[in-house]
Design a protein around this motif. Sequence first.
Motif, PDB file in Angstrom:
ATOM      1  N   UNK A 149     -21.095  31.224  16.600  1.00 29.36           N
ATOM      2  CA  UNK A 149     -20.154  31.452  17.701  1.00 29.36           C
ATOM      3  C   UNK A 149     -19.488  30.115  18.007  1.00 29.36           C
ATOM      4  N   UNK A 150     -18.167  30.065  17.914  1.00 33.47           N
ATOM      5  CA  UNK A 150     -17.418  28.827  18.087  1.00 33.47           C
ATOM      6  C   UNK A 150     -16.785  28.808  19.482  1.00 33.47           C
ATOM      7  N   UNK A 151     -17.043  27.740  20.223  1.00 32.43           N
ATOM      8  CA  UNK A 151     -16.429  27.536  21.539  1.00 32.43           C
ATOM      9  C   UNK A 151     -15.070  26.886  21.320  1.00 32.43           C
ATOM     10  N   UNK A 152     -14.004  27.639  21.561  1.00 29.09           N
ATOM     11  CA  UNK A 152     -12.647  27.166  21.295  1.00 29.09           C
ATOM     12  C   UNK A 152     -11.991  26.512  22.505  1.00 29.09           C
ATOM     13  N   UNK A 153     -12.739  26.397  23.607  1.00 31.84           N
ATOM     14  CA  UNK A 153     -12.198  25.755  24.798  1.00 31.84           C
ATOM     15  C   UNK A 153     -11.787  26.747  25.860  1.00 31.84           C
ATOM     16  N   UNK A 154     -11.922  26.321  27.113  1.00 31.54           N
ATOM     17  CA  UNK A 154     -11.514  27.138  28.268  1.00 31.54           C
ATOM     18  C   UNK A 154     -12.161  28.529  28.257  1.00 31.54           C
ATOM     19  N   UNK A 155     -13.390  28.596  27.750  1.00 33.23           N
ATOM     20  CA  UNK A 155     -14.126  29.860  27.779  1.00 33.23           C
ATOM     21  C   UNK A 155     -13.830  30.814  26.650  1.00 33.23           C
ATOM     22  N   UNK A 180      -4.017  25.576  19.411  1.00 31.42           N
ATOM     23  CA  UNK A 180      -4.308  25.251  18.020  1.00 31.42           C
ATOM     24  C   UNK A 180      -3.020  24.814  17.353  1.00 31.42           C
ATOM     25  N   UNK A 181      -3.108  23.758  16.535  1.00 28.07           N
ATOM     26  CA  UNK A 181      -1.938  23.295  15.799  1.00 28.07           C
ATOM     27  C   UNK A 181      -2.398  22.688  14.481  1.00 28.07           C
ATOM     28  N   UNK A 182      -1.496  22.655  13.518  1.00 26.90           N
ATOM     29  CA  UNK A 182      -1.848  22.214  12.165  1.00 26.90           C
ATOM     30  C   UNK A 182      -1.675  20.721  11.990  1.00 26.90           C
ATOM     31  N   UNK A 183      -2.676  20.103  11.370  1.00 27.49           N
ATOM     32  CA  UNK A 183      -2.619  18.688  11.014  1.00 27.49           C
ATOM     33  C   UNK A 183      -2.234  18.572   9.550  1.00 27.49           C
ATOM     34  N   UNK A 208      -7.282  21.693  21.162  1.00 19.62           N
ATOM     35  CA  UNK A 208      -8.598  22.339  21.170  1.00 19.62           C
ATOM     36  C   UNK A 208      -9.100  22.688  19.780  1.00 19.62           C
ATOM     37  N   UNK A 209      -8.207  23.198  18.921  1.00 15.78           N
ATOM     38  CA  UNK A 209      -8.580  23.606  17.561  1.00 15.78           C
ATOM     39  C   UNK A 209      -7.593  22.957  16.593  1.00 15.78           C
ATOM     40  N   UNK A 210      -8.115  22.328  15.565  1.00 19.32           N
ATOM     41  CA  UNK A 210      -7.259  21.730  14.542  1.00 19.32           C
ATOM     42  C   UNK A 210      -7.187  22.675  13.350  1.00 19.32           C
ATOM     43  N   UNK A 211      -5.970  23.003  12.961  1.00 19.94           N
ATOM     44  CA  UNK A 211      -5.760  23.896  11.814  1.00 19.94           C
ATOM     45  C   UNK A 211      -5.514  23.083  10.549  1.00 19.94           C
ATOM     46  N   UNK A 248     -12.213  15.060   9.409  1.00 21.87           N
ATOM     47  CA  UNK A 248     -12.321  16.108  10.424  1.00 21.87           C
ATOM     48  C   UNK A 248     -13.781  16.430  10.714  1.00 21.87           C
ATOM     49  N   UNK A 249     -14.646  16.195   9.756  1.00 16.35           N
ATOM     50  CA  UNK A 249     -16.076  16.429   9.967  1.00 16.35           C
ATOM     51  C   UNK A 249     -16.688  15.544  11.021  1.00 16.35           C
ATOM     52  N   UNK A 250     -15.997  14.466  11.381  1.00 11.51           N
ATOM     53  CA  UNK A 250     -16.505  13.554  12.415  1.00 11.51           C
ATOM     54  C   UNK A 250     -15.947  13.878  13.799  1.00 11.51           C
ATOM     55  N   UNK A 251     -15.065  14.858  13.902  1.00  5.65           N
ATOM     56  CA  UNK A 251     -14.392  15.119  15.179  1.00  5.65           C
ATOM     57  C   UNK A 251     -15.204  15.984  16.132  1.00  5.65           C
ATOM     58  N   UNK A 252     -16.054  16.866  15.580  1.00 11.97           N
ATOM     59  CA  UNK A 252     -16.828  17.841  16.360  1.00 11.97           C
ATOM     60  C   UNK A 252     -15.939  18.901  17.007  1.00 11.97           C
ATOM     61  N   UNK A 253     -14.647  18.918  16.679  1.00  7.53           N
ATOM     62  CA  UNK A 253     -13.735  19.939  17.194  1.00  7.53           C
ATOM     63  C   UNK A 253     -13.809  21.192  16.325  1.00  7.53           C
TER      64      UNK A 253
END
Length: 336
Positions: free
Chosen positions: A82-88, A163-166, A179-182, A197-202
């Motif tokens: 279960x992924x917490x994407x922010x703001x509940x 969410x937005x793309x990097x 909140x979410x990196x695409x 990205x593995x170091x971001x914890x996002x």
Amino acid sequence: MVVILRENPNESQLQSLVSWLEAEGLEVRKTEGQYQTILGLVGDTAKIDADLIRSMDIVEDVRRISEPYKSANRKFHPADSVIDCGNGALLGGGHFQIIAGPCSVEGEEQIITVARAVKAAGAGILRGGAFKPRTSPYAFQGLRGEGIRLLLLAKADTGLPIISEIMEVTQLPLFDEVDIIQVGARNMQNFELLKELGHTKKPILLKRGLSSTFQELLMSAEYVMSGGDNNVILCERGIRTFEQYTRNTLDLSAVPALKTLSHLPIVIDPSHAAGIAKMVPPLSLAAAAAGADGLMIEVHNDPAHALSDGPQSLTPEQFSELSAAIARIRPYAYQY
């Protein structure tokens, strides 16, 4: 390798086992399920005597994982993540989310208008491209940092996580408040980016490449997870086939296949798969019925004049109708 523990294991024996395994150079990841506790062992397990561990009173069984992906493997983590994407906003494990918004952020009025509309219609996460990978160098490439700023304004206005793309590692500082990196299909195997990205914890939404297998997608997820970030969301956005009527071919087999192979949530992007707005509703309903954990749908307040991907974008009114239909389908979705 996974070590399956007996119910209510002795804590002293468990700590001794964990300490020994760590002394052998392994990382031990403990997963506690409703009925079972599992120790996932990451590292070179070839030297570990499975029979010796299996003989311990607290151990029920030991299994070696043959697949090259470990952390993303359902054998390693039987319960759905279960992924917490922010703001509940939660995604996976029975929590369903619709991610909606324009392909590209084009201006303040546009993004806030769309954000308010999709929230009112039931979307839980706002999407919007600030950096746009385009096939042609002459096409609109996005507003870049200004696009991120406008997304944050829409988030402040609506409360929706964004969410937005990097595109590359150097852009990472601009995503501090996203909140979410695409990670798009073109970057699915940009391993240096995935490692960072593995170091971001996002939460990281990872799109399947145009010609990538499920195993290749999961190995890309493994790159992120090996850095310590287990908040990975898989996304099926269509693959390239010989068919030319649609932009891509939506592979809905991704839902049951990835649900079997991995504990990570799976989101379907019917907009990029079809490239045709009228095909988005039926594909969305099919994905919801198949048991996907979420949908990513492009919505624009004026698709005819969109700077990118207008032909596949729904209007807010069309999205509202689709969202209501999805809500009717969801109670009958396939359960895994």
